[in-house]
Design a protein around this motif. Structure first.
Motif, mmCIF file in Angstrom:
data_model
loop_
_atom_site.group_PDB
_atom_site.id
_atom_site.type_symbol
_atom_site.label_atom_id
_atom_site.label_comp_id
_atom_site.label_asym_id
_atom_site.label_seq_id
_atom_site.Cartn_x
_atom_site.Cartn_y
_atom_site.Cartn_z
ATOM 1 N N ALA A 1 0.849 -1.194 0.000
ATOM 2 C CA ALA A 1 0.000 0.000 0.000
ATOM 3 C C ALA A 1 0.880 1.238 0.000
ATOM 4 O O ALA A 1 2.023 1.204 0.495
ATOM 5 N N VAL A 2 0.361 2.318 -0.557
ATOM 6 C CA VAL A 2 1.101 3.574 -0.615
ATOM 7 C C VAL A 2 0.198 4.707 -0.139
ATOM 8 O O VAL A 2 -0.993 4.753 -0.477
ATOM 9 N N PRO A 3 0.714 5.644 0.694
ATOM 10 C CA PRO A 3 -0.109 6.761 1.171
ATOM 11 C C PRO A 3 -0.304 7.813 0.079
ATOM 12 O O PRO A 3 0.594 8.087 -0.715
ATOM 13 N N ILE A 4 -1.491 8.394 0.084
ATOM 14 C CA ILE A 4 -1.830 9.473 -0.850
ATOM 15 C C ILE A 4 -2.086 10.729 -0.028
ATOM 16 O O ILE A 4 -2.906 10.707 0.917
ATOM 17 N N VAL A 5 -1.413 11.830 -0.360
ATOM 18 C CA VAL A 5 -1.509 13.060 0.432
ATOM 19 C C VAL A 5 -1.884 14.241 -0.450
ATOM 20 O O VAL A 5 -1.775 14.183 -1.679
ATOM 21 N N ASP A 6 -2.320 15.320 0.208
ATOM 22 C CA ASP A 6 -2.605 16.560 -0.524
ATOM 23 C C ASP A 6 -1.371 17.456 -0.501
ATOM 24 O O ASP A 6 -0.292 17.049 -0.056
ATOM 25 N N ALA A 7 -1.521 18.693 -0.959
ATOM 26 C CA ALA A 7 -0.383 19.607 -1.059
ATOM 27 C C ALA A 7 0.218 19.939 0.303
ATOM 28 O O ALA A 7 1.397 20.308 0.394
ATOM 29 N N ASN A 8 -0.549 19.811 1.370
ATOM 30 C CA ASN A 8 -0.064 20.094 2.722
ATOM 31 C C ASN A 8 0.376 18.830 3.457
ATOM 32 O O ASN A 8 0.556 18.846 4.667
ATOM 33 N N GLU A 9 0.537 17.742 2.713
ATOM 34 C CA GLU A 9 0.972 16.441 3.239
ATOM 35 C C GLU A 9 0.002 15.877 4.276
ATOM 36 O O GLU A 9 0.397 15.152 5.193
ATOM 37 N N ARG A 10 -1.265 16.192 4.103
ATOM 38 C CA ARG A 10 -2.308 15.553 4.915
ATOM 39 C C ARG A 10 -2.716 14.256 4.226
ATOM 40 O O ARG A 10 -2.907 14.230 3.009
ATOM 41 N N LEU A 11 -2.851 13.187 4.987
ATOM 42 C CA LEU A 11 -3.186 11.885 4.413
ATOM 43 C C LEU A 11 -4.628 11.880 3.922
ATOM 44 O O LEU A 11 -5.566 12.115 4.688
ATOM 45 N N LEU A 12 -4.807 11.584 2.636
ATOM 46 C CA LEU A 12 -6.141 11.499 2.043
ATOM 47 C C LEU A 12 -6.650 10.062 2.006
ATOM 48 O O LEU A 12 -7.856 9.817 2.052
ATOM 49 N N GLY A 13 -5.730 9.126 1.899
ATOM 50 C CA GLY A 13 -6.114 7.718 1.800
ATOM 51 C C GLY A 13 -4.909 6.884 1.429
ATOM 52 O O GLY A 13 -3.758 7.341 1.518
ATOM 53 N N ALA A 14 -5.167 5.649 0.998
ATOM 54 C CA ALA A 14 -4.086 4.756 0.599
ATOM 55 C C ALA A 14 -4.548 3.922 -0.583
ATOM 56 O O ALA A 14 -5.717 3.538 -0.681
ATOM 57 N N VAL A 15 -3.628 3.639 -1.493
ATOM 58 C CA VAL A 15 -3.889 2.746 -2.621
ATOM 59 C C VAL A 15 -3.187 1.426 -2.337
ATOM 60 O O VAL A 15 -1.990 1.404 -2.040
ATOM 61 N N THR A 16 -3.928 0.318 -2.425
ATOM 62 C CA THR A 16 -3.355 -0.997 -2.168
ATOM 63 C C THR A 16 -3.099 -1.730 -3.486
ATOM 64 O O THR A 16 -3.602 -1.328 -4.544
ATOM 65 N N VAL A 17 -2.343 -2.806 -3.392
ATOM 66 C CA VAL A 17 -2.018 -3.599 -4.574
ATOM 67 C C VAL A 17 -3.279 -4.106 -5.271
ATOM 68 O O VAL A 17 -3.374 -4.097 -6.502
ATOM 69 N N ASP A 18 -4.279 -4.551 -4.486
ATOM 70 C CA ASP A 18 -5.494 -5.075 -5.117
ATOM 71 C C ASP A 18 -6.263 -3.984 -5.842
ATOM 72 O O ASP A 18 -6.907 -4.244 -6.866
ATOM 73 N N ASP A 19 -6.181 -2.725 -5.340
ATOM 74 C CA ASP A 19 -6.810 -1.610 -6.061
ATOM 75 C C ASP A 19 -6.163 -1.432 -7.433
ATOM 76 O O ASP A 19 -6.843 -1.215 -8.444
ATOM 77 N N VAL A 20 -4.841 -1.527 -7.463
ATOM 78 C CA VAL A 20 -4.101 -1.361 -8.717
ATOM 79 C C VAL A 20 -4.416 -2.498 -9.688
ATOM 80 O O VAL A 20 -4.648 -2.272 -10.880
ATOM 81 N N LEU A 21 -4.446 -3.730 -9.177
ATOM 82 C CA LEU A 21 -4.741 -4.872 -10.034
ATOM 83 C C LEU A 21 -6.124 -4.760 -10.663
ATOM 84 O O LEU A 21 -6.319 -5.101 -11.837
ATOM 85 N N ASP A 22 -7.097 -4.289 -9.878
ATOM 86 C CA ASP A 22 -8.451 -4.122 -10.411
ATOM 87 C C ASP A 22 -8.463 -3.215 -11.628
ATOM 88 O O ASP A 22 -9.271 -3.381 -12.542
ATOM 89 N N HIS A 23 -7.564 -2.226 -11.629
ATOM 90 C CA HIS A 23 -7.549 -1.270 -12.736
ATOM 91 C C HIS A 23 -6.619 -1.687 -13.868
ATOM 92 O O HIS A 23 -6.781 -1.240 -15.008
ATOM 93 N N LEU A 24 -5.640 -2.542 -13.565
ATOM 94 C CA LEU A 24 -4.726 -2.993 -14.604
ATOM 95 C C LEU A 24 -5.318 -4.112 -15.456
ATOM 96 O O LEU A 24 -5.029 -4.212 -16.650
ATOM 97 N N LEU A 25 -6.138 -4.960 -14.836
ATOM 98 C CA LEU A 25 -6.721 -6.089 -15.561
ATOM 99 C C LEU A 25 -7.819 -5.612 -16.509
ATOM 100 O O LEU A 25 -8.422 -4.556 -16.293
ATOM 101 N N PRO A 26 -8.110 -6.383 -17.555
ATOM 102 C CA PRO A 26 -9.196 -6.008 -18.480
ATOM 103 C C PRO A 26 -10.521 -5.899 -17.750
ATOM 104 O O PRO A 26 -10.727 -6.508 -16.693
ATOM 105 N N GLU A 27 -11.445 -5.126 -18.312
ATOM 106 C CA GLU A 27 -12.734 -4.893 -17.666
ATOM 107 C C GLU A 27 -13.502 -6.184 -17.414
ATOM 108 O O GLU A 27 -14.246 -6.300 -16.448
ATOM 109 N N ASN A 28 -13.347 -7.170 -18.301
ATOM 110 C CA ASN A 28 -14.107 -8.421 -18.164
ATOM 111 C C ASN A 28 -13.287 -9.531 -17.523
ATOM 112 O O ASN A 28 -13.557 -10.710 -17.725
ATOM 113 N N TRP A 29 -12.276 -9.162 -16.706
ATOM 114 C CA TRP A 29 -11.397 -10.193 -16.154
ATOM 115 C C TRP A 29 -12.123 -11.131 -15.214
ATOM 116 O O TRP A 29 -11.700 -12.263 -15.002
ATOM 117 N N ARG A 30 -13.238 -10.701 -14.621
ATOM 118 C CA ARG A 30 -13.962 -11.577 -13.708
ATOM 119 C C ARG A 30 -14.727 -12.660 -14.458
ATOM 120 O O ARG A 30 -15.219 -13.598 -13.875
#
Length: 424
Positions: free
Chosen positions: A383-412
């Motif tokens: 997982a990687v932290p996501i911050v705004d311009a003032n380095e406030r934590l907005l959220g985190a992106v995990t590996v499974d989030d990335v995989l969901d977007h890298l795989l084809p739309e009909n991968w399921r």
């Protein structure tokens, strides 16, 4: 067919067979029985069993003709011959027995009494064919929600299977699916008719349905959400991960999305609405707004208690983000990260501020999918932290989030389909 040679069972109740392992003659497991396929016959004759729907890795449901089955016994089904790996698609006049017959309201011919189907039994005929000869039913008890007596009847004693039922129950069908993971249940729902899919969805609790929707393809989950009442749909969205809820609301259209957001709890709606402003394939569009966040004076014991929570996804449980107050995203300034391996090596009373990794380089919400995936791969992170311009934590992106977007739309769905297929 010589099924009886490898088995002492000449009658098999199909709801009990669901989930049974399927083996080849060498003893290698091929998959699990999920349903049976039958064809209705004229003059109320017992339906003929054509074969089984078997789930094989990775979550593909294929058809195995009953003529390939050499043994049916307690705990296993043995088959022979080559498998046709094409995804199962029902043909005209064929029915999926468990999906369509269980929980149906049918009529006893002799007394005209309404009963509910709990199971169906197939029997081996003298010709070697299997027919649905027995139907296990529950009579309706006296009083609201009272269960009546159960009994096993012959197919000829019952009528009503060919009548279209508008509100069929699902309790017995769900019993055959109760042990499935959310991704596997999503695959099963995909193969049901929209009518049965909606009936099952309405019977699931909010958390379970939320997990299933997260695993469905775009078209199926939009279609299913449209069939749920507004309040119920909002409750389910609240149970989904915020990034998945945001993705789904983007898909249903702006007017519908705003109506559902208005029905959600303000705190949940705010987090989801914030994510909807980001591009889908950006870090902001992929991130979850609910990572584990603690302060520098929190202890290792406190961090481990948060990591242990069953509702925390593995990717998020791999690390704790240390921030200044407030701890709800967007937080105060991100100070650093403590990884779970470090937590496991330190005494419980150790303060997080003394062991945090402050060299972590957070990403902005505008970071592209390609940049996020490269970052995770380069530093071997989950997982990687996501911050705004003032380095406030907005959220985190995990590996499974990335995989969901890298795989084809009909991968399921099926990764491939064979051009040539065997006839059943």
């Amino acid at each position: 067919m010589n099924t009886s040679k490898g088995s002492n069972l000449n009658r098999v109740f199909l709801a009990r067979l669901a989930g049974t392992a399927v083996f080849d003659p060498n003893g290698d497991q091929l998959g699990k029985v999920r349903d049976a396929v039958a064809t209705l016959r004229s003059n109320n004759q017992p339906p003929r069993i054509l074969g089984f729907i078997v789930e094989v890795p990775p979550r593909k449901r294929i058809f195995i003709p009953i003529t390939r089955v050499t043994s049916i016994d307690n705990g296993h089904v043995i088959i022979t011959g080559l498998l046709n790996m094409r995804r199962f698609e029902p043909r005209t006049n064929e029915i999926s027995v468990l999906s369509e017959m269980l929980d149906r309201s049918v009529t006893l011919i002799e007394t005209n009494e309404k009963v509910t189907v709990e199971d169906v039994g197939m029997e081996l005929s003298k010709t070697g064919d299997w027919f649905i000869e027995k139907v296990h039913v529950m009579r309706r008890g006296i009083g609201l929600r009272r269960r009546g007596a159960s009994s096993t009847l012959t197919w000829g004693e019952i009528s009503g299977f060919t009548i279209n039922e508008t509100n069929q129950g699902v309790s017995n069908l769900l019993g055959t699916l109760s042990n499935l993971r959310a991704a596997d249940l999503a695959s099963v729902l995909h193969d049901l008719t929209i009518k049965r899919r909606v009936e099952v969805a309405r019977a699931l609790d909010d958390e379970r349905l939320a997990d299933v929707l997260e695993e469905m393809n775009e078209a199926s989950r939009v279609e299913l959400l449209a069939e749920l009442e507004g309040e119920r749909a909002a409750d389910v969205l609240e149970e989904m991960d915020p990034d998945d809820a945001a993705d789904l609301l983007r898909e249903v259209g702006q007017e519908k999305a705003q109506a559902l957001l208005a029905l959600m709890e303000p705190e949940d709606a705010e987090g989801v609405q914030r994510l909807m402003h980001y591009e889908d394939y950006s870090a902001g569009g992929m991130m979850t707004t609910e990572p584990i966040v603690l302060t520098a004076d929190s202890t290792v014991a406190e961090a481990l208690s948060r990591v242990r929570l069953s509702e925390v996804a593995p990717g998020l449980a791999s690390q704790v983000f240390v921030c200044r107050q407030p701890l709800e995203t967007p937080t105060g300034r991100l100070m650093g990260v403590v990884y779970i391996q470090r937590l496991l090596r330190e005494p419980p009373a150790t303060l997080l501020g003394s062991i945090l990794d402050s060299d972590i380089a957070p990403l902005s919400a505008e970071t592209t999918l390609s940049e996020v995936s490269s970052y995770l791969a380069s530093y071997n992170l989950l997982a990687v932290p996501i911050v705004d311009a003032n380095e406030r934590l907005l959220g985190a992106v995990t590996v499974d989030d990335v995989l969901d977007h890298l795989l084809p739309e009909n991968w399921r769905q099926d990764e491939t389909k064979r051009k040539e297929s065997e006839s059943r």
